[in-house]
Design a protein around this motif. Structure first.
Motif, PDB file in Angstrom:
ATOM      1  N   SER A  89       1.084  -1.157   0.057  1.00 52.58           N
ATOM      2  CA  SER A  89       0.147   0.151  -0.024  1.00 52.58           C
ATOM      3  C   SER A  89       1.082   1.389   0.040  1.00 52.58           C
ATOM      4  O   SER A  89       2.149   1.161   0.271  1.00 52.58           O
ATOM      5  CB  SER A  89      -0.974   0.052   1.062  1.00 52.58           C
ATOM      6  N   ASN A 111      -3.030   4.732  -2.066  1.00 46.67           N
ATOM      7  CA  ASN A 111      -3.730   3.586  -2.316  1.00 46.67           C
ATOM      8  C   ASN A 111      -3.651   2.487  -1.370  1.00 46.67           C
ATOM      9  O   ASN A 111      -2.468   1.980  -0.840  1.00 46.67           O
ATOM     10  CB  ASN A 111      -3.172   2.862  -3.685  1.00 46.67           C
ATOM     11  N   SER A 126      -3.784  -1.394  -0.923  1.00 43.83           N
ATOM     12  CA  SER A 126      -3.691  -2.498  -1.794  1.00 43.83           C
ATOM     13  C   SER A 126      -4.422  -3.695  -1.174  1.00 43.83           C
ATOM     14  O   SER A 126      -4.886  -3.548  -0.057  1.00 43.83           O
ATOM     15  CB  SER A 126      -2.247  -2.714  -2.117  1.00 43.83           C
ATOM     16  N   SER A 131      -6.174  -3.128  -5.350  1.00 49.45           N
ATOM     17  CA  SER A 131      -7.124  -2.257  -4.509  1.00 49.45           C
ATOM     18  C   SER A 131      -7.774  -3.026  -3.605  1.00 49.45           C
ATOM     19  O   SER A 131      -8.427  -4.298  -3.753  1.00 49.45           O
ATOM     20  CB  SER A 131      -8.058  -1.435  -5.127  1.00 49.45           C
TER      21      SER A 131
END
Length: 313
Positions: A80, A84, A86, A152
């Motif tokens: 991450s 973002n 992850s 994501s």
């Protein structure tokens, strides 16, 4: 702890396939560009197994969680960033481990063949090798996957251990996997563990489909700390064999979905067959893993070949 040398000898038998091409993947994809790729990965896995036989379960879980989100594209490996969150940081993935093994394998492969072998293929190869070295089938896998460009946490929607049989089947079917694939792939629980939070409700009722002796045993385990773990196969916990199915037949399935396999009309005969015939289970498992490993793969010029498995290029 089990004798690893015995496992290494046991795993020499190899389940072979004729020429295999699935979803544009090919057996021997790296024969000309990185001929030692698979042996390099295998050496890293073999070294780790000597000190940590539980890594087989960890890699199986990583591979499954990766393939069920965006396909087998190594998106689960991405760290991450401030901008973002992850897949790695989604709640179902917080207990995934084995990332450092993939890092080591990638580093060694990169030293031999820069920018050639994908992280997605390394996960697939490492998982296969860990299964074989733990006593399971040494199956041939097609390679040629490329690494994804998206990871994501919001996209992570994995089948949970408390699902009903029909809910679990729906989740597998959505990925192109059949009932037979589901029953077979859940056999990976022969080397797995589960945190008490995922089966504690079955102990508190108690669940009449669970062996009372197992209820008593697991109640002690789960009362001994902060959400500890228990083996899903209470017999040969670190050996990849068919004992998981024998345990399920004895009402010793730890997770709800495990026990449901022997109770549901559509899967009970498969459970009985695998319990009686370990060779049939191993062949079926090899086939199912090759099939799972082809889910939504990126090939050709799609995606990328990461230099570092944890970050996009």
């Amino acid at each position: 702890m089990m004798n690893i040398s015995v496992i290494l000898i046991f795993s020499l038998a190899t389940i072979s396939f004729s020429t295999v091409v699935m979803a544009d993947l090919q057996v021997g994809f790296y024969n000309s560009t990185c001929p030692n790729a698979e042996s390099i990965v295998q050496q890293v896995v073999q070294n780790r197994l000597r000190t940590d036989p539980s890594i087989t379960a960890a890699l199986l879980r990583m591979h499954f969680h990766d393939c069920f989100v965006r396909g087998c594209d190594a998106s689960i490996l991405i760290d991450s960033t401030e901008s973002n969150s992850s897949e790695k940081d989604a709640k179902p993935n917080l207990t995934i481990r084995g990332y450092e093994l993939i890092d080591e394998a990638k580093k060694n492969v990169e030293a031999a063949c820069p920018s050639t072998v994908s992280c997605a293929d390394i996960i697939t190869i490492a998982t296969r090798d860990s299964v074989a070295l733990a006593g399971g089938p040494n199956y041939i896998i097609p390679t040629g996957r490329r690494d994804g460009l998206v990871s994501s946490a919001s996209e992570v929607n994995l089948p949970g251990p408390s699902l009903s049989f029909s809910q679990a089947l729906q989740s597998f079917s959505a990925k192109g996997l059949s009932l037979d694939d589901m029953v077979t792939l859940l056999g990976a629980h022969t080397v797995g563990v589960a945190h008490c939070i995922f089966f504690q409700a079955r102990l508190q009722r108690p669940d009449r489909t669970m062996d009372p002796a197992l209820v008593a045993k697991l109640s002690k385990v789960c009362g001994s700390g902060s959400n500890p773990t228990a083996f899903l196969d209470q017999n040969t916990s670190l050996l990849f064999d068919n004992q998981y199915y024998n345990q399920v037949l004895l009402n010793r399935g730890v997770l709800n979905i495990d026990q449901q396999l022997s109770l549901h009309n559509s899967s009970a005969s498969m459970v009985l067959n695998f319990a009686r015939n370990g060779a049939a289970f191993q062949q079926s498992f090899a086939n199912a893993m090759v099939k799972m490993g082809s889910i939504q793969v990126l090939v050709g010029t799609d995606g990328e070949i990461r230099h570092n498995c944890r970050v996009f290029n």
